[in-house]
Design an enzyme around this catalytic site. Structure first.
Site, PDB file in Angstrom:
ATOM      1  CG  MET A 161      -2.092  -0.851   1.117  1.00  0.00           C
ATOM      2  SD  MET A 161      -3.334  -0.525   2.334  1.00  0.00           S
ATOM      3  CE  MET A 161      -2.472  -0.664   3.853  1.00  0.00           C
ATOM      4  N   PRO A 194      -0.884   3.205  -3.753  1.00  0.00           N
ATOM      5  CG  PRO A 194      -0.938   5.487  -3.277  1.00  0.00           C
ATOM      6  CD  PRO A 194      -0.315   4.478  -4.208  1.00  0.00           C
ATOM      7  CB  CYS A 195      -4.518  -0.230  -1.156  1.00  0.00           C
ATOM      8  SG  CYS A 195      -4.807   0.280   0.552  1.00  0.00           S
ATOM      9  CD  GLN A 196      -5.303   5.010   0.507  1.00  0.00           C
ATOM     10  OE1 GLN A 196      -4.730   4.709  -0.532  1.00  0.00           O
ATOM     11  NE2 GLN A 196      -4.666   5.472   1.563  1.00  0.00           N
TER      12      GLN A 196
END
Length: 385
Positions: free
Chosen positions: A1, A143-145
């Protein structure tokens, strides 16, 4: 992430009753009062001792001699993959992260590393020309959001989607291998087209790619944490030799397992035996959400697990001494940032910079170092054969 990006999130106001609002105000006021009392040393009435953890993450990552390979880190965050690759014997080339506080953490732990942070660490604008053809492995966690079940899951329409930037870096550097980490939601049916069109298609022209899930507990980390990894090799021979990491640890109840036994959260943290122990729920990143939270609570379901563990997941403190001075009203164990780091698989001597919420953000966003170590070894084995 990898990195936690400082994007604001706008929430609709809660539609709650005046009575509920009064209750929230009362709870908030009581919390402020207890914090003030804790600072004065008025809450720790008994001779409570600082916990002495039994878990030693470094034992899961025996340092290996140099493998003749080097690695470059993108979206480095708190350094989970960086540390794992270093202990697996790969030479560090550079780390990139948009957040200055992440750069401060990496420099504090490895002053001799090349660390680019702030605008210099922005993967979306970085010039990777100096690394072209000179790096064996590129690793990172975009980024995993945009893909997390805890978010809106709008994928490529999310401004935080950094997969195109990761792919641009791979195409510019042309490493012998790459590894990218993300949340399991990315492999769900909802993002099937995104994965095929945005990730696999542009990279498959030069790389043979494999994707799989790994659980942190399978490598001895006392936290339920599932993550997806994409591994690619330029050489078809290396790709043919590649074997994804195999579990080194079994569940704590697998009495006859030939693998090592992964500790439960309470045992790992050195807490007294209450008759119940299990793996910690996935730690929430303090960078997500609209507030500078000091909670690692991830969901209502995880709240029930923390309650059974008798561990308080809110109000994480900057030190174990501060946590002891500020016991929760229900008598549960209060976590410190050092405890959170251990539950993520970071050794005690890995120091995080920044405020508590920033430290929690770096920890929760990082790949568990023992998992990064296993990935690093699997890639190095395929490249070195």
């Amino acid at each position: 992430m990898g990195e936690g990006l400082p994007f604001a999130i706008t929430l609709m106001p809660y539609d709650i009753s005046d009575e509920k609002r009064d209750w929230y105000r009362e709870v908030s006021a009581r919390s402020r009062s207890r914090k003030a009392a804790a600072r004065r040393g008025e809450l720790c009435l008994s001779r409570a001792e600082v916990n002495r953890p039994a878990f030693r993450p470094e034992a899961l990552m025996p340092e290996r001699k140099r493998r003749g390979l080097c690695s470059l880190s993108l979206f480095s965050g708190g350094g989970g993959l960086d540390l794992g690759f270093e202990r697996a014997g790969l030479q560090h080339v550079a780390s990139f992260d948009l957040l200055d506080v992440c750069g401060e953490t990496l420099k504090a732990n490895r002053p001799d590393w090349k660390v680019l942070s702030g605008s210099d660490g922005d993967v979306s604008t970085a010039d990777f020309g100096e690394f072209a053809g000179a790096v064996d492995v590129v690793h990172g966690g975009p980024p995993c959001q945009p893909f997390s079940v805890a978010g809106k899951q709008i994928g490529g329409e999310d401004s935080r989607d950094m997969w195109p930037s990761f792919i641009r870096a791979i195409q510019a550097i042309r490493p012998a291998a790459f590894v990218a980490e993300n949340v399991p939601g990315l492999l769900g049916r909802r993002f099937d087209r995104y994965v095929k069109e945005t990730i696999i298609k542009p990279l498959s022209r030069s790389y043979a790619i494999d994707a799989f899930r790994l659980s942190a507990t399978a490598f001895g980390v006392p936290q339920e944490r599932q993550r997806v990894f994409f591994v690619g090799f330029r050489s078809s021979a290396a790709a043919g030799r590649y074997i994804a990491p195999r579990a080194t640890h079994g569940h704590q109840n697998e009495l006859f397992s030939v693998k090592g036994r992964a500790l439960g959260a309470r045992e790992a943290l050195g807490l007294e035996d209450t008759g119940f122990d299990c793996f910690a729920p996935t730690l929430r990143s303090g960078f997500t959400g609209p507030r500078k939270t000091t909670s690692i609570l991830n969901s209502k379901a995880s709240q029930a697990v923390w309650r059974q563990l008798r561990i308080w997941p809110n109000g994480v403190q900057e030190s174990r001494e501060a946590a002891v001075r500020f016991p929760p009203e229900n008598g549960h164990f209060r976590l410190s940032v050092q405890d959170c780091g251990l539950l993520q698989g970071f050794p005690e001597d890995w120091r995080f910079k920044g405020a508590v919420y920033q430290v929690i953000g770096q920890i929760g966003n990082s790949v568990s170092p023992p998992v990064g170590y296993a990935i690093a070894n699997s890639i190095a084995d395929a490249l070195s054969a």
